[in-house]
Design a protein around this motif. Structure first.
Motif, PDB file in Angstrom:
ATOM      1  N   MET A   1       0.811  -1.224   0.000  1.00  0.00           N
ATOM      2  CA  MET A   1       0.000   0.000   0.000  1.00  0.00           C
ATOM      3  C   MET A   1       0.839   1.266   0.000  1.00  0.00           C
ATOM      4  O   MET A   1       0.464   2.262  -0.597  1.00  0.00           O
ATOM      5  N   LEU A   2       1.969   1.245   0.716  1.00  0.00           N
ATOM      6  CA  LEU A   2       2.742   2.468   0.924  1.00  0.00           C
ATOM      7  C   LEU A   2       4.109   2.475   0.255  1.00  0.00           C
ATOM      8  O   LEU A   2       4.818   3.474   0.309  1.00  0.00           O
ATOM      9  N   GLY A   3       4.491   1.357  -0.352  1.00  0.00           N
ATOM     10  CA  GLY A   3       5.827   1.237  -0.932  1.00  0.00           C
ATOM     11  C   GLY A   3       6.132   2.248  -2.017  1.00  0.00           C
ATOM     12  O   GLY A   3       7.289   2.619  -2.211  1.00  0.00           O
ATOM     13  N   SER A   4       5.112   2.700  -2.723  1.00  0.00           N
ATOM     14  CA  SER A   4       5.364   3.701  -3.764  1.00  0.00           C
ATOM     15  C   SER A   4       5.607   5.089  -3.157  1.00  0.00           C
ATOM     16  O   SER A   4       6.160   5.964  -3.809  1.00  0.00           O
TER      17      SER A   4
ATOM     18  N   LEU B   1       6.992   5.428   0.187  1.00  0.00           N
ATOM     19  CA  LEU B   1       8.119   5.338   1.118  1.00  0.00           C
ATOM     20  C   LEU B   1       9.105   4.291   0.632  1.00  0.00           C
ATOM     21  O   LEU B   1       8.715   3.156   0.367  1.00  0.00           O
ATOM     22  N   GLN B   2      10.356   4.658   0.543  1.00  0.00           N
ATOM     23  CA  GLN B   2      11.403   3.702   0.186  1.00  0.00           C
ATOM     24  C   GLN B   2      12.078   3.255   1.480  1.00  0.00           C
ATOM     25  O   GLN B   2      12.793   4.037   2.105  1.00  0.00           O
ATOM     26  N   LEU B   3      11.787   2.022   1.884  1.00  0.00           N
ATOM     27  CA  LEU B   3      12.338   1.480   3.119  1.00  0.00           C
ATOM     28  C   LEU B   3      12.930   0.105   2.852  1.00  0.00           C
ATOM     29  O   LEU B   3      12.443  -0.622   1.978  1.00  0.00           O
ATOM     30  N   PRO B   4      13.936  -0.297   3.628  1.00  0.00           N
ATOM     31  CA  PRO B   4      14.459  -1.663   3.499  1.00  0.00           C
ATOM     32  C   PRO B   4      13.371  -2.681   3.875  1.00  0.00           C
ATOM     33  O   PRO B   4      12.485  -2.406   4.698  1.00  0.00           O
TER      34      PRO B   4
ATOM     35  N   HIS C   1      16.959   7.630   0.825  1.00  0.00           N
ATOM     36  CA  HIS C   1      16.934   8.775  -0.084  1.00  0.00           C
ATOM     37  C   HIS C   1      17.779   8.443  -1.309  1.00  0.00           C
ATOM     38  O   HIS C   1      18.784   7.745  -1.219  1.00  0.00           O
ATOM     39  N   GLU C   2      17.350   8.970  -2.435  1.00  0.00           N
ATOM     40  CA  GLU C   2      18.173   8.812  -3.641  1.00  0.00           C
ATOM     41  C   GLU C   2      19.421   9.646  -3.448  1.00  0.00           C
ATOM     42  O   GLU C   2      19.373  10.758  -2.916  1.00  0.00           O
ATOM     43  N   ASP C   3      20.550   9.088  -3.839  1.00  0.00           N
ATOM     44  CA  ASP C   3      21.821   9.807  -3.685  1.00  0.00           C
ATOM     45  C   ASP C   3      21.825  11.037  -4.592  1.00  0.00           C
ATOM     46  O   ASP C   3      21.557  10.938  -5.791  1.00  0.00           O
TER      47      ASP C   3
END
Length: 181
Positions: free
Chosen positions: A104-107, A109-112, A174-176
C-alpha cells in the motif's frame, strides 16, 4: 484536511452521544462515515480496502445496534475491526508472504524490507492491543465510559503513528544526490 476527515466521525459520534444517546450517536456515526468516505473518494478518486472494510463494519454494526436496540453491537465494532486487521496482516505476511503495508505504501516510502517487516509486526501488535483494550472496556465498563474511552483513547493511535513516524524517518532511503564541489 485528511486528518480532520479521519477524526470527524468519532467527534460527531461523541457530540451526539453527549447531547442525546447511543442510538442517535450511532446514526450520526453511520451518516458521518458515509460522508467521510465520499469525501475521501472525491479527494483520492478511490477508497482503500481498509476504508471499505471500516465503512462496512460501521454500517453493519450500526444497523444491528439500531434495529435490535442493543448498544453492544456498536461497542464491539472496533474490537472486530482491529482483530480482523491483525488477522489479515498476519495471514498476508506469514502465509501469503506479502507485506500489505509495503504494497500500500511502498510507492510513497522507500524502506528496506526488514523495516517493512518490523512495521508490519508493529501493526499486528498494535491491532491486537487495541482489539483487547476495546473489548475489555466494552465488556466491563458502562456505555458512557466506553464512549469517553473512544474519544480519549485516540491517544493510543496518535502515539503509535508518531512512534512510527520517528522510526520510519530514521530508515527512509533517499536517492543519492550529487554533492556540490
Amino acid at each position: 484536511m485528511k486528518t480532520l476527515l479521519d477524526f470527524l466521525p468519532i467527534l460527531l459520534f461523541f457530540g451526539a452521544y453527549k447531547f442525546a444517546d447511543i442510538y442517535v450517536a450511532t446514526g450520526v456515526l453511520m451518516a458521518a462515515s458515509v460522508v467521510q468516505m465520499a469525501a475521501i473518494y472525491l479527494i483520492d478518486r478511490k477508497l482503500q480496502t481498509m476504508h471499505k472494510i471500516t465503512l462496512a463494519l460501521v454500517l453493519i454494526f450500526g444497523a444491528l445496534t439500531l434495529m435490535l436496540h442493543d448498544e453492544r453491537f456498536i461497542k464491539w465494532k472496533p474490537t472486530v475491526l482491529y482483530a480482523a486487521m491483525a488477522i489479515a496482516l498476519t495471514f498476508a505476511v506469514w502465509v501469503l508472504k506479502k507485506n500489505f503495508l509495503k504494497m500500500m505504501l511502498g510507492s510513497q516510502l522507500q524502506l528496506p524490507d526488514a523495516v517493512w517487516m518490523r512495521l508490519n509486526v508493529a501493526w499486528i501488535g498494535y491491532c491486537v492491543f487495541m482489539s483487547i483494550v476495546n473489548g475489555y472496556v466494552a465488556a466491563y465498563y458502562t456505555t458512557e465510559q466506553w464512549v469517553d474511552f473512544k474519544l480519549w483513547g485516540y491517544v493510543f493511535p496518535l502515539a503509535f503513528i508518531i512512534g512510527q513516524g520517528v522510526y520510519v524517518s530514521r530508515h527512509i532511503q533517499h536517492e543519492d544526490k550529487p554533492e556540490n564541489t
